[in-house]
Design an enzyme around this catalytic site. Sequence first.
Site, PDB file in Angstrom:
ATOM      1  N   ASP A  96     -13.234 -42.795 -63.355  1.00 29.36           N
ATOM      2  CA  ASP A  96     -14.488 -42.087 -63.598  1.00 29.36           C
ATOM      3  C   ASP A  96     -14.367 -40.641 -63.144  1.00 29.36           C
ATOM      4  OD1 ASP A  96     -17.490 -42.050 -64.049  1.00 29.36           O
ATOM      5  OD2 ASP A  96     -17.422 -41.592 -61.905  1.00 29.36           O
ATOM      6  N   GLU A 110     -11.259 -40.593 -67.558  1.00 27.00           N
ATOM      7  CA  GLU A 110     -12.437 -39.963 -68.143  1.00 27.00           C
ATOM      8  C   GLU A 110     -12.230 -38.467 -67.864  1.00 27.00           C
ATOM      9  OE1 GLU A 110     -17.280 -40.332 -68.111  1.00 27.00           O
ATOM     10  OE2 GLU A 110     -16.248 -40.314 -66.178  1.00 27.00           O
TER      11      GLU A 110
END
Length: 707
Positions: free
Chosen positions: A344, A380
């Site tokens: 993330d 990401e």
Amino acid sequence: MIEVWPGDAYPLGATYDGTGTNFALFSEVAERVELCLFDERGREERVRVTEVEGSIWHCFLPGVGPGQRYGYRVHGPYQPAEGHRCNPNKLLLDPYAKAIEGEIDWHEALYGYHFGQPRLRNDADSAPYTMRSVVINPYFDWGHDRPPRTPYNDTVIYEAHVRGMTIRHPRVPEDMRGTYAALGHPEVIEHLRSLGVTALELMPVHQFVSDHALEDRGLRNYWGYNTIGFFAPHNRYSSSGELGEQVAEFKGMVKALHEAGIEVILDVVYNHTAEGNHLGPTLSFRGIDNAAYYRLVDHDKRYYMDTTGTGHSLLMRHPHTLQMIMDSLRYWVTEMHVDGFRFDLAATLARQFHEVDRLSAFFDLVQQDPVISQVKLIAEPWDVGPGGYQVGNFPPRWTEWNGRYRDNVRDLWRGRPGTLPEFASRLTGSSDLYQLDGRRPSASINFVTCHDGFTLHDLVSYDHKHNEANGENNRDGSDDNRSWNCGVEGPTESLDVVALREQQKRNMLTTLFVSQGVPMICHGDELGRTQHGNNNAYCQDNEIAWIDWEAARENWLLLEFTRRLARLRHEHPVFRRRRFFQGRPPKGLSDPGAEPLSDIAWLTPSGQEMTDADWSDGNARSLGVFLNGDAITEPDRWGRRITDDSFLLLFNAYHDVVEFTIPEVFGEMWAPEIDTANPIPVESRPYKAGDDLPVPGRSIKVLRRVV
């Protein structure tokens, strides 16, 4: 009195060896450390830790074993302006805890200051209101478990939420729903296998905290991007309710998925923790060594640097913070048998100083690690800091969520002009982003939808977000959805609108499955899942975000269509090449005696090769693509030459019918495989070279050469 031995400084955390447990905690700033043991009634016994070497405080307690609840109290400086926030009145979770019991009971005692007086130290005891670390038994019978190690080019990813995917599944036992055990249930696994899924990418399962502000509004942190325990599986996803049993249950889930040939990838949040900004609670890291774990503002260390949007960021240049992250990653691979990670806000991990740096210490550590470097690593590739959008800029061996793929595919099918040139690159693996640094098409994780944003159904049903249920006056969530409601906002009884929406879903799914790279499906999209226009369901642990499996029966046609696409991709390596297309321009399209055709050709609807003028036509929304199955240059994983059928892909994003001419040079006969305007396969005669083939507006035809 508890017997206390010196113990060892490594490994960090609580390690049971069959005779007792070794406890080790890092803190450079601590002046005194107390290990706090709790019984089942919450009674506390404190053990002073006297051994310290290299800032590691450690001891060994003989006779203490699995199921023991514990925490720490750290004595040291409380000087917020200098970055120090020690307070022995706050019970702290072990950063290396393998299991965590309970939930946070939000109370002012959890904070290092008094509400309304942030500069006044709060010495109330937080122990009655916080969670406990738990000693675990590391043994688990893995049997003959082996990682599937599916090559990237053969991978199909399914992004899922443990609770949201299974909480309403009618064929999973009720007491098992919403848990790790449910994901390992045969009914769930069979559904994944029917979709050709080879990797289950789980939204955060590290122990996380539901935010104080959300609970005050009667909501919960559903997504889980609020980690407090980087080694512990989230306890609320355990079906047993027994102390520490979430560890064994998670392992059982992994084992069951591996037996079905499905890898497990974890969505991990190493960029921040649940402690928030300077007004957040003191739960673990902040009270142990605030300045070592968090990036602080240089001129006033009371405040935190924030590139994550959560109020703070982990300090990626401190050796012990980096060690904790690497130890966590290694633990989940070696002990929990997971097969990879999706990071993330991965750009934050590259901020060793201020700028995003692909040569940062974190990437160096990953590259040289003999365990972590061998699993799937997915970034990401953005954060909210300056220069944070880094699609295409991660190091070799990393793959990336390709946000440019998502945006372009959405733009094409909502009818935005000038999308074809970029679409050609996205369809063929985004060589403009990944080829120059030696990466391959599989570096691109292709997706149209994910947990963050509209579901596939909502993408074709709403022009605007509808997040009122989040309690933020619809201010949260992205306003750049690139969606199209097909003429009506939200639910409608218009059969024409409903039919168009279903066709648009099939268009985007077909595009996804015939694109080079790694396709990723968002859970429930194949079932028509809707969040009723909510594009930021992070706090909706309810029917808004869960899959409604009963309602999904109405969408059997979409499910069967998705399964057909998965079979097509699996059976034909021309859609999942390991290398980029060479793309040499074919010579003499109309001359069967010309030189051998290249591996790909781009065609106008008239059957002619695309020219520069055609590519520059901003109004063009139709395109033919020839994929030559005889010209695949790379061998398979065993060194054998790959051959396949050849295909014609006819894309028509225009609103009306467009006639495509099948060039004679490519072959004599073409059988229809996929028609997004007619999802139910019917017997149809093959098309002949030279035929004019009408392709309905906003649809795709996939043809396979048979002669």
